[in-house]
Design an enzyme around this catalytic site. Sequence first.
Site, PDB file in Angstrom:
ATOM      1  N   HIS A   1       0.797  -1.240   0.000  1.00 15.23           N
ATOM      2  CA  HIS A   1       0.000   0.000   0.000  1.00 15.23           C
ATOM      3  C   HIS A   1       0.824   1.281   0.000  1.00 15.23           C
ATOM      4  O   HIS A   1       0.325   2.339  -0.382  1.00 15.23           O
ATOM      5  CB  HIS A   1      -0.917   0.002   1.226  1.00 15.23           C
TER       6      HIS A   1
ATOM      7  N   TYR B   1     -14.941   5.891   8.018  1.00 21.15           N
ATOM      8  CA  TYR B   1     -13.893   6.335   7.091  1.00 21.15           C
ATOM      9  C   TYR B   1     -14.295   5.938   5.677  1.00 21.15           C
ATOM     10  O   TYR B   1     -14.554   4.770   5.408  1.00 21.15           O
ATOM     11  CB  TYR B   1     -12.578   5.654   7.472  1.00 21.15           C
TER      12      TYR B   1
ATOM     13  N   THR C   1      -4.809  10.563  -0.687  1.00 16.24           N
ATOM     14  CA  THR C   1      -6.186  10.368  -0.222  1.00 16.24           C
ATOM     15  C   THR C   1      -6.548  11.375   0.863  1.00 16.24           C
ATOM     16  O   THR C   1      -5.695  12.017   1.457  1.00 16.24           O
ATOM     17  CB  THR C   1      -6.379   8.950   0.355  1.00 16.24           C
TER      18      THR C   1
END
Length: 779
Positions: free
Chosen positions: A473, A589, A602
Amino acid sequence: MAEAHQAVAFQFTITPEGIDLQLSYQALNQIYLSGVRSWKKRVSRVRNSLIKGVYPASPSSWLFVAIGILATMYMQSDPSMGLITKIQQHLPLHMSLSTQGQTMVSALVFSTLLWLSLILALRFCLKLLLSYHQWMFEKHGRISNTTKVWVPLVRLLSSRKPLLYSYQSSLPHLPVPAIQDTVSRYLESVRPLLTDLEFKRMTDLANEFESNLGNRLQRYLKLKALWATNYVSDWWEEYVYLRSRGPIMVNSNYYGMDFLYVTPTSVQAARAGNTITALLLYRRKVNREELKPSRVPGTVIPLCAAQCERMFNTTRTPGVETDVLQHWLDSEFVAVYHRGRYFRLWVYRAGRLLSPREIEYQIQRILDDPSPALPGEEKLGALTAGDRIPWAQMRKQYFSSGVNKRSLDAIERAAFFVTLDDEEQGMRGDDPEGNLDSYAKSLLHGKCYDRWFDKSFSVVIYKNGKSGLNAEHSWADAPTVAHLWEYTLATDAFQLGYTEDGHCKGEVEPSLPQPQRLVWNIPAEVQAQVSSSLAVAQALADDVDCHVFPFREFGKGRIKKCRISPDAFIQISLQLAYYRDRSGFCLTYEASMTRLFREGRTETVRSCSNESCAFIKALESGETEEECRRLFQLASEKHQNLYRMAMTGAGIDRHLFCLYVVSKYLGVESPFLKEVLSEPWRLSTSQTPVQQMNLFDLKNHPDFISLGGGFGPVADDGYGVSYIIVGEDMVNFHVSSKYSCSQTVSNVSVLGKRDHKSQNCSTGIPVSNTSRILNNQRT
């Protein structure tokens, strides 16, 4: 391939008669052709640097400017207002050129300076235009005059065909919000989650922070924003991802799935051949910058492409305090794992990419290889699945020299990692949809040792031809990987294709060398740590409860007829699901992108709002359908506004996160920031984008729908929910939670097998109930 031949390209022996030199001309030819490929790539990079360096102009526009200046001077006019004469006086060419020649050179110098000034002016104008975001907040059919003028100007300045990175220098920088705005939005977001006393206490903490320490931290943050390209991204990458010392498997890595209904071939080697080829073709497009820049759907507004730079030839290397992302410019091989053995598979020969059939042939060689795994080799990948510090210590002590370093380099420097799994996955057997849960868990963690979780992404090819990937990630977010995977699946099925018997197309060069088996020398200390890391990873994997289900009752087509945002509809449905599951609301979230800005990643959309809570309470208390529809409309509009604000740099959490980092650098404590950043996200959600490239028509090929992907739960007592809106009539959900929490369950069908307090925890149930409220709202 060049490296393999290089060792035997020449041999020499010393004899009494002298030195006997033997050359292998075939090997030298391979090395020569590989060198030619490398030089072609260098030339291409220089060419692309020039093209994108002058965007939105073109290199040929210099010629028009120069001709225009020279033509004007020929007509006895000085367009430079004396600057050409000034330049001529300072040129060190008085003795070597005639007066006419000096004038010509001076005019060309002036033309170049004028051309560069025009480029900078155009780029500045484009950046100003791309900094305008008010268009996102205007309702459909109510466009302001400013936006009406803005749209054609953007189209005009971006009319030239751009390369992948052409817009990078024209994208605006992420703005730092005013601290009072962020604090106000934060308090609004937590109001439905707190009692009156709790909210008063939090308001007091926020006011104290805003009036004292906050302004000091804000000044440092604004200073960073002036200096850095993006004031969030580097700290986000380092502190959220690279400094995490726990396992990245499940906790950070995420997965992507194959087509839902279709498996293009059941031949494992053939599927691997086409998949590897498609990925390498995508890498070629990235290297040549032939991919079109991603844009906001339905607009000409470009998105930042910086995340594509580290997609291939990248690995995350462990450290004691922090990990490091390493990236190499090129790699001519991939790393392959099969039944406990590691291989290096060269995918280029004599400077050309192997055909899909040749790669299939090489993969089949690996599958047919009967050699056993070396001692300690089979489960070596568990080091990347466990805690980071032990892996960093083992790597430094036992993998920094000798045969282990060479083999580890082959994995880390590979274009990507490939696992040839000996299991079958997908919709199969007596319970095809139920088997999707096993498919998800396999992609998320596998056996905890048969993936290399440090690679930027690992491709998994199953025995029955099904495929998927596991992505690390830290280097990029899901939309970038989804773009890559969408191209891969479409190219595999619709461009490369297969023969009637399921094999790849093309011919095989008979002289292809065997795939190179990697060699290891794993001492007992490393094997002991492998067992320890595997135990940690296995406990984590066994605790993950994954459920994947296609929701087919309706999709975005029916939702949009109600003039409701599909994303808002699903988010409110998830709020309703959680409320029925836990009899309350939670901090929620939703991932939103900030790629409208340079190096943006993000931002968080706090989708549990006062408006959504009001709708859910009204629905559950039996209010009239008219009242519920009104409240639902307000909740949907509020969610859309929150999403737009997050996209345009007016979010909450990244700003507060950076203020917290500044406070740590300054060595000061903030009770407000400490409490904000310690709040658990019990419902973490994300939408996977689909059809970003439009490589095939989904209406004409409805079976080729994507399952999307998913991730593990963020909180131990919470849910991770990923969803992909496919076509007009389907939504695929990926739900994850932990078995160790008695209050969560991902699959409603197993409620009878677990001690659970609620019978309405499936996300599918609230979606249907919310639909009932909207049935009469058609327009």
